[in-house]
Design an enzyme around this catalytic site. Structure first.
Site, mmCIF file in Angstrom:
data_model
loop_
_atom_site.group_PDB
_atom_site.id
_atom_site.type_symbol
_atom_site.label_atom_id
_atom_site.label_comp_id
_atom_site.label_asym_id
_atom_site.label_seq_id
_atom_site.Cartn_x
_atom_site.Cartn_y
_atom_site.Cartn_z
ATOM 1 N N ASP A 63 6.112 -5.660 6.881
ATOM 2 C CA ASP A 63 4.777 -5.047 6.846
ATOM 3 C C ASP A 63 3.863 -5.992 6.081
ATOM 4 O OD1 ASP A 63 2.600 -3.406 6.754
ATOM 5 O OD2 ASP A 63 3.437 -2.010 5.292
ATOM 6 N N SER A 64 3.640 -7.136 6.689
ATOM 7 C CA SER A 64 2.910 -8.193 5.981
ATOM 8 C C SER A 64 1.445 -8.181 6.376
ATOM 9 C CB SER A 64 3.494 -9.548 6.353
ATOM 10 O OG SER A 64 3.194 -9.832 7.689
ATOM 11 N N ASP A 109 -1.780 -10.449 7.769
ATOM 12 C CA ASP A 109 -1.790 -11.413 8.883
ATOM 13 C C ASP A 109 -1.403 -12.806 8.376
ATOM 14 O OD1 ASP A 109 -2.488 -9.404 10.548
ATOM 15 O OD2 ASP A 109 -4.637 -9.762 10.388
ATOM 16 N N ASP A 116 8.230 -12.768 -4.036
ATOM 17 C CA ASP A 116 7.913 -13.319 -2.725
ATOM 18 C C ASP A 116 9.034 -12.911 -1.757
ATOM 19 O OD1 ASP A 116 7.421 -14.861 -0.483
ATOM 20 O OD2 ASP A 116 6.790 -16.614 -1.622
ATOM 21 N N ASP A 146 0.822 -1.223 0.000
ATOM 22 C CA ASP A 146 0.000 0.000 0.000
ATOM 23 C C ASP A 146 0.851 1.267 0.000
ATOM 24 O OD1 ASP A 146 0.182 -1.228 2.920
ATOM 25 O OD2 ASP A 146 0.163 0.955 3.113
#
Ligand code: SAM
Length: 277
Positions: A155-156, A158, A137, A86
């Protein structure tokens, strides 16, 4: 007739947001992606039925995941963000003048495309010459990095879908190797109310690798329970010794120098479950 977006956290707890407009829906290669216009929270990016950001409160999460590790490290020049499609964490990281290069590794190009189309303000960060975007990835990317970064921010989403292994020992061990010896790792570690096992596991896994491991909190209205945790780890630095003079002029709305120390003070029930054998 009004439309509501509903997130069910447990069989007894649901969050509802009134929807003004459905802007976009797609099944990407990795996850179900939605962009909704909410009545009270502005635009929201949703992945696999979990709100990732809303225009109204994304600043809290993104300021807190970024400024705490960036100020704990005395000279953060090279920063890696895993996830973060984002763009919010990258925006906050780039507020630090010392940062020369940010590498952002997002698995899903469709997330970036949706952000560029529906969140143009957030998307402007992708044009910053100090930012390099990798569509890959994070699990694979990190394996080939050796002592490259001063700060790594995970910042993944959940631990569901493509993010499951971003909460495992092997990934943290790869992050350890990808950090310079004095580097700082920071990860989002879930809700202390609804994901306390995740928070505790993350803390314990990081403790097996790093000398200093400190969980901290932020209040984020959008996320289940409103209380969210991050866990920061390093072999060299901890928040207690941070020089906060660099915090001046960061132009933040939630983060302040006073909050830098306060956010590490954990309520009793969190200390209790973290310390329970
Ligand atoms: N603030 C958010 C939250 O906690 O709800 C997280 C923001 S960000 C949108 C999370 C991103 O991590 C998503 O765009 C997702 O595609 C990305 N992601 C998930 N698994 C990944 C992986 N294995 N490698 C790289 N990015 C990944």
């Amino acid at each position: 007739m009004s439309i509501w977006y509903v997130e069910e956290e447990t069989p007894g707890y649901r969050l509802h947001w009134k929807v003004k407009k459905v802007l976009y829906e797609q099944q990407t290669k990795y996850q179900r992606l939605q962009v909704l216009e909410l009545e009270d929270y502005g635009r929201a990016l949703i992945l696999d039925s979990a709100i990732q950001i809303t225009e109204k409160d994304e600043f809290i999460y993104n300021e807190m995941i970024s400024h705490i590790p960036l100020l704990t490290h005395p000279s953060p020049k090279r920063v890696l963000i895993i996830g973060g499609g984002d763009g919010g964490a990258a925006r906050e990281v780039l507020k630090h003048k010392e940062v020369e290069e940010v590498h952002l590794v997002e698995i899903d190009r469709d997330v970036i495309d949706a952000v560029c189309k529906f969140f143009p303000e957030s998307a402007s960060v992708f044009d910053n010459p100090r930012l390099k975007l990798f569509i890959q990835d994070g699990l694979e990317f990190i394996k080939s990095q050796k002592e490259e970064y001063d700060v790594i921010i995970v910042d993944s989403s959940d631990p569901i879908g493509p993010a499951v292994q971003l909460f495992e020992y092997q990934f943290y061990s790869d992050c350890f190797k990808a950090l310079k010896p004095e580097g700082v790792l920071n990860v989002q570690s879930g809700s202390p109310f609804y994901n306390k096992d995740v928070m505790k596991r993350v803390r314990n896994l990081l403790r097996s690798l790093f000398k200093y491991v400190n969980p901290y909190l932020a209040c984020i209205p959008t996320y289940p329970s409103g209380l969210w945790s991050f866990t920061m780890a390093s072999n060299a630095y901890q928040y207690l010794t941070a020089d906060l003079s660099r915090a001046n002029g960061l132009n933040t709305r939630y983060f302040t120098s006073d909050l830098f120390h306060a956010c590490f003070v954990l309520p009793g029930f969190i200390n209790d479950f973290l310390n329970a054998v």
